[in-house]
Write an enzyme that holds these catalytic residues in place. Structure first.
Site, PDB file in Angstrom:
ATOM      1  N   CYS B  54       0.824  -1.214   0.000  1.00  0.00           N
ATOM      2  CA  CYS B  54       0.000   0.000   0.000  1.00  0.00           C
ATOM      3  C   CYS B  54       0.861   1.268   0.000  1.00  0.00           C
ATOM      4  O   CYS B  54       0.391   2.353  -0.319  1.00  0.00           O
ATOM      5  CB  CYS B  54      -0.947  -0.016   1.179  1.00  0.00           C
ATOM      6  SG  CYS B  54      -0.118  -0.313   2.721  1.00  0.00           S
ATOM      7  N   ASN B  55       2.131   1.120   0.356  1.00  0.00           N
ATOM      8  CA  ASN B  55       2.992   2.300   0.441  1.00  0.00           C
ATOM      9  C   ASN B  55       4.021   2.419  -0.674  1.00  0.00           C
ATOM     10  O   ASN B  55       4.728   3.416  -0.749  1.00  0.00           O
ATOM     11  CB  ASN B  55       3.733   2.311   1.778  1.00  0.00           C
ATOM     12  CG  ASN B  55       2.930   3.019   2.836  1.00  0.00           C
ATOM     13  OD1 ASN B  55       2.109   3.878   2.513  1.00  0.00           O
ATOM     14  ND2 ASN B  55       3.137   2.661   4.090  1.00  0.00           N
ATOM     15  N   PRO B 119       6.825  -4.903  10.782  1.00  0.00           N
ATOM     16  CA  PRO B 119       7.267  -6.219  10.322  1.00  0.00           C
ATOM     17  C   PRO B 119       6.561  -6.745   9.074  1.00  0.00           C
ATOM     18  O   PRO B 119       7.054  -7.664   8.434  1.00  0.00           O
ATOM     19  CB  PRO B 119       6.954  -7.124  11.519  1.00  0.00           C
ATOM     20  CG  PRO B 119       5.854  -6.430  12.247  1.00  0.00           C
ATOM     21  CD  PRO B 119       5.936  -4.979  11.950  1.00  0.00           C
ATOM     22  N   GLN B 120       5.414  -6.162   8.707  1.00  0.00           N
ATOM     23  CA  GLN B 120       4.648  -6.702   7.565  1.00  0.00           C
ATOM     24  C   GLN B 120       5.445  -6.655   6.263  1.00  0.00           C
ATOM     25  O   GLN B 120       5.306  -7.515   5.412  1.00  0.00           O
ATOM     26  CB  GLN B 120       3.334  -5.922   7.363  1.00  0.00           C
ATOM     27  CG  GLN B 120       2.288  -6.205   8.411  1.00  0.00           C
ATOM     28  CD  GLN B 120       2.370  -5.188   9.528  1.00  0.00           C
ATOM     29  OE1 GLN B 120       3.436  -4.651   9.797  1.00  0.00           O
ATOM     30  NE2 GLN B 120       1.266  -4.946  10.193  1.00  0.00           N
ATOM     31  N   ALA B 194     -19.761  -0.038  20.351  1.00  0.00           N
ATOM     32  CA  ALA B 194     -19.628  -1.056  19.301  1.00  0.00           C
ATOM     33  C   ALA B 194     -19.042  -0.459  18.019  1.00  0.00           C
ATOM     34  O   ALA B 194     -19.246  -0.970  16.924  1.00  0.00           O
ATOM     35  CB  ALA B 194     -20.984  -1.701  19.030  1.00  0.00           C
TER      36      ALA B 194
END
Lengths: 274, 424
Positions: B54-55, B119-120, B194
């Site tokens: 995504c980056n 870490p992803q 919620a």
């Protein structure tokens, strides 16, 4: 053999200092890579200490427990071994710095009181004495560990309440873990010290013909044990927990230390070994 | 030691382009397949690696013509994504040679990420590499660069704190709870509200082992909806005190403008639970939980400010680890440089050539006086030709195994053994 043992006796405090420094680096997070190596350092120090105890036994011909050097050295060794078991089983290294600092202090006192007089007192060279002394020392080890964990609980509880959140506090084990360890150590301490005292009374009967010789040290030891037992039973009945339980453990140990030192320094007892 | 390595990279990332542009240049699975298979053949690159998150979107190209290939691939990517961003010098970055390798090492270690140390990225790079490897799009240089980069990442992860500590508010809550509870397995969490904030925080706790989840919300249907999603139990807001029973963790984020939990409400609950630790996170603004509750024994309350402080502290801690991580990157880069100098395709061919040239020279010297003067030039030409043919055959074999790191290494070792060439 004697020279080897003497060298080990003087070197041991340095090994303990080295060990504490390693745990200090782990605790402050300066060298993350050391975290996986602490157990190896711990085992090496324990083996060196064991070698010192064994060589002293071989040279002296008796289990070395009766002198101040031996009693404190065995106490430090017990703390080291108990901590090693805790570290391996629970894989938490954060308490090492505190527990081992206490062991180092005991080892230091031991090294300053090194003596090589062979024990001739029949009371102190028989099998029952070895069981009595080793059980009692291990019992005191467990009680001192309980106090260390309780102190850590008090410190960490305070940090969490005051929102002092930094690297140091995040290195500490969880509060529930510290509480569990403190209580578990007290239970182990009560059992081991109880067995030690029980063997002491059997030995008294064999030596003096009475299970209960009127002696300040015997009375105080029994009172300390009863204090811990009553405290534990009461805490279970009253469901005390958390910081109150921690304070109870710390104050119990402080009481034990103060009374113990006073008896050793000021009271006359047949129960004097050095 | 040679400083030359035929590899380059072009990319668009959070450092050069805004999210609107990054969104448009993301390579879908189909796009990646096209780039790795079709475009690699089209530009005739030895190796190609496409990384897209995504980056960032990055293309690594290796082989002797990588300079031209990078320019060609920019145009092809523009065509593929129907844009002109890949040829825009302001939106893209380009690294060549060892700068490209350094960039890759920093990337795989999370040092180039928007949140340092996340870490992803390591998993995403691994995935991209595996895809390229399966499509036989990688060559020796890319294979080795990945191997050395992954090794550097492992050292950084184990020897530094670059990836440690929570860097999001919701995860900071979990980190704090771990300082109170040694395990979450038998713990119960109560969610008040919620909304998304509560859900995100709850998911972090579920990931760490919390099994019992209770949800209380003013709108019962939303509580039930979230309970279904999280496999929890919904409670009516009117029965909030019932929901407190045996709870260990409370996460609250409602839109209420008054305190929902006060000391008066909590005191009897704490007494009944014998002051067992109760961890509370107040993610609401204005706050849902009266700060006075913290005077009760066993209650640990944290609000958004506290959690933000933890995040800031952890980010600072990660930044402080950067010099240590840079040092590890430099050491790994040095190892890679050594490998490149002795074992890369160019280096191996160079060493083979030198070996044969030496042989030829020695034989010429030995037979110098026995050779007829008028045939020397022809013999020289003949022997040179033989050497070239021999080397060409080896190059063909090496190139065939270039996409398989193990086979390539076996071939190189075999050649070095065969001709008694020093492996280092």
């Amino acid at each position: 053999m004697k020279l080897f043992s003497v060298i080990l006796s003087y070197l041991l405090p340095f090994f303990y200092i080295g060990l504490i420094y390693v745990y200090y680096l782990v605790f402050t997070g300066k060298y993350k890579s050391l975290t996986s190596k602490t157990t190896v350092f711990l085992i090496i120090t324990a083996l060196i200490h064991l070698a010192e105890i064994v060589t002293r036994q071989l040279v002296l011909g008796t289990m070395p427990l009766s002198t101040m050097h031996d009693a404190f050295s065995f106490l430090a060794f017990s703390i080291l071994v108990v901590y090693l078991i805790i570290e391996i089983s629970l894989n938490n290294k954060a308490s090492g710095f505190f527990v081992l600092s206490f062991a180092f202090l005991l080892e230091l006192i031991s090294s300053f009181n090194l003596s090589w007089e062979k024990e001739t007192n029949a009371l102190l060279t028989n099998f029952y004495f070895t069981i009595h002394a080793s059980m009692s020392i291990m019992g005191y080890t467990a009680l001192s560990l309980s106090a260390i964990y309780a102190l850590m609980y008090i410190y960490q509880n305070r940090n969490l309440k005051l929102k002092r959140i930094g690297r140091l506090s995040s290195q500490f084990p969880a509060l529930t873990y510290l509480e569990k360890m403190s209580i578990r150590s007290v239970v182990i301490g009560i059992i081991l010290l109880g067995l030690g005292i029980f063997h002491g009374h059997i030995q008294a009967n064999r030596t003096f013909g009475t299970y209960y010789p009127i002696d300040i040290k015997v009375i105080v030891s029994d009172l300390i044990w009863l204090f811990y037992l009553a405290g534990y039973v009461l805490s279970r009945i009253m469901r005390w927990r958390g910081k109150w339980m921690a304070w109870l453990s710390v104050s119990g140990f402080a009481f034990l230390m103060i009374i113990g030192v006073m008896v050793m320094l000021f009271a006359e007892s047949f129960h004097r070994f050095y | 030691m040679t400083n030359y390595i035929p590899i380059g990279i072009i990319g668009i990332s959070h450092k050069t382009a805004p999210v609107e542009i990054r969104d448009k240049v993301v390579l879908t699975e189909e796009d990646q397949f096209r780039v790795l298979k079709e475009y690699r053949e089209k530009v005739d690159a030895d190796g190609l690696l496409a990384i897209t998150t995504c980056n960032r979107t990055e293309i690594y190209i290796s082989g002797e013509n990588f300079h031209d290939n990078l320019d060609q691939i920019r145009i092809l990517l523009n065509q593929l994504k129907k844009c002109s961003y890949f040829t825009d010098e302001k939106l893209t970055y380009k690294h060549i040679g060892f700068d490209a390798v350094t960039h890759f090492f920093r990337l795989i270690s999370g040092m180039d990420s928007q949140i340092i140390g996340e870490p992803q990225i390591t998993g995403q790079v691994k995935e991209a590499y595996c895809r390229a490897f399966e499509l036989k799009a990688t060559d020796t240089i890319i294979n080795k660069m990945f191997e050395y980069g992954l090794h550097a990442e492992k050292i950084i992860r184990t020897d530094t704190y670059l990836s440690d500590g929570a860097v999001s508010v919701s995860f900071a809550g979990v980190e704090l709870a771990r300082q109170i509870f040694s395990d979450f397995n038998n713990k119960t969490a109560l969610l008040i509200g919620a909304g998304e904030t509560v859900e995100l925080a709850a998911r972090h706790f579920i990931d760490k082992g919390i099994q019992n989840i209770r949800i209380a919300n003013r709108t019962a249907s939303r509580a039930q909806e979230l309970a279904k999603k999280l496999n929890g139990q919904a409670f009516a807001f009117t029965h909030l005190e019932e929901a407190f029973n045996n709870v260990d963790i409370i996460i609250s984020a409602t839109a209420s403008d008054a305190y929902i939990i006060t000391k008066e409400i909590l005191k009897p609950i704490c007494e009944s639970r014998n002051y067992r630790p109760l961890f509370m996170i107040d993610l609401a603004m204005p706050r849902d939980i009266d700060p006075e509750v913290e005077t009760l024994d066993g209650v640990y309350l944290y609000n958004l400010d506290h959690l933000n402080n933890i995040v800031a502290l952890n980010l600072e801690k990660r930044k402080n680890e950067l010099p240590k991580a840079e040092k590890i990157i430099n050491e790994s880069l040095e190892d890679f440089r050594k490998w490149n100098a002795s074992h890369s395709m160019g280096a191996v061919i160079g060493r083979l050539k030198k070996h044969f040239e030496n042989l030829r020279d020695d034989e010429f010297k030995r037979l110098k006086n026995k050779l007829p003067d008028n045939g020397k030039a022809e013999i020289e030409y003949l022997t040179q030709s033989i050497i070239n043919k021999l080397i060409h055959q080896h190059i063909k074999t090496l190139k065939k195994s270039a996409s398989n790191p193990e086979r390539y290494q076996e071939q190189v070792d075999f050649l070095f053994d065969l001709y008694d060439i020093d492996k280092d």
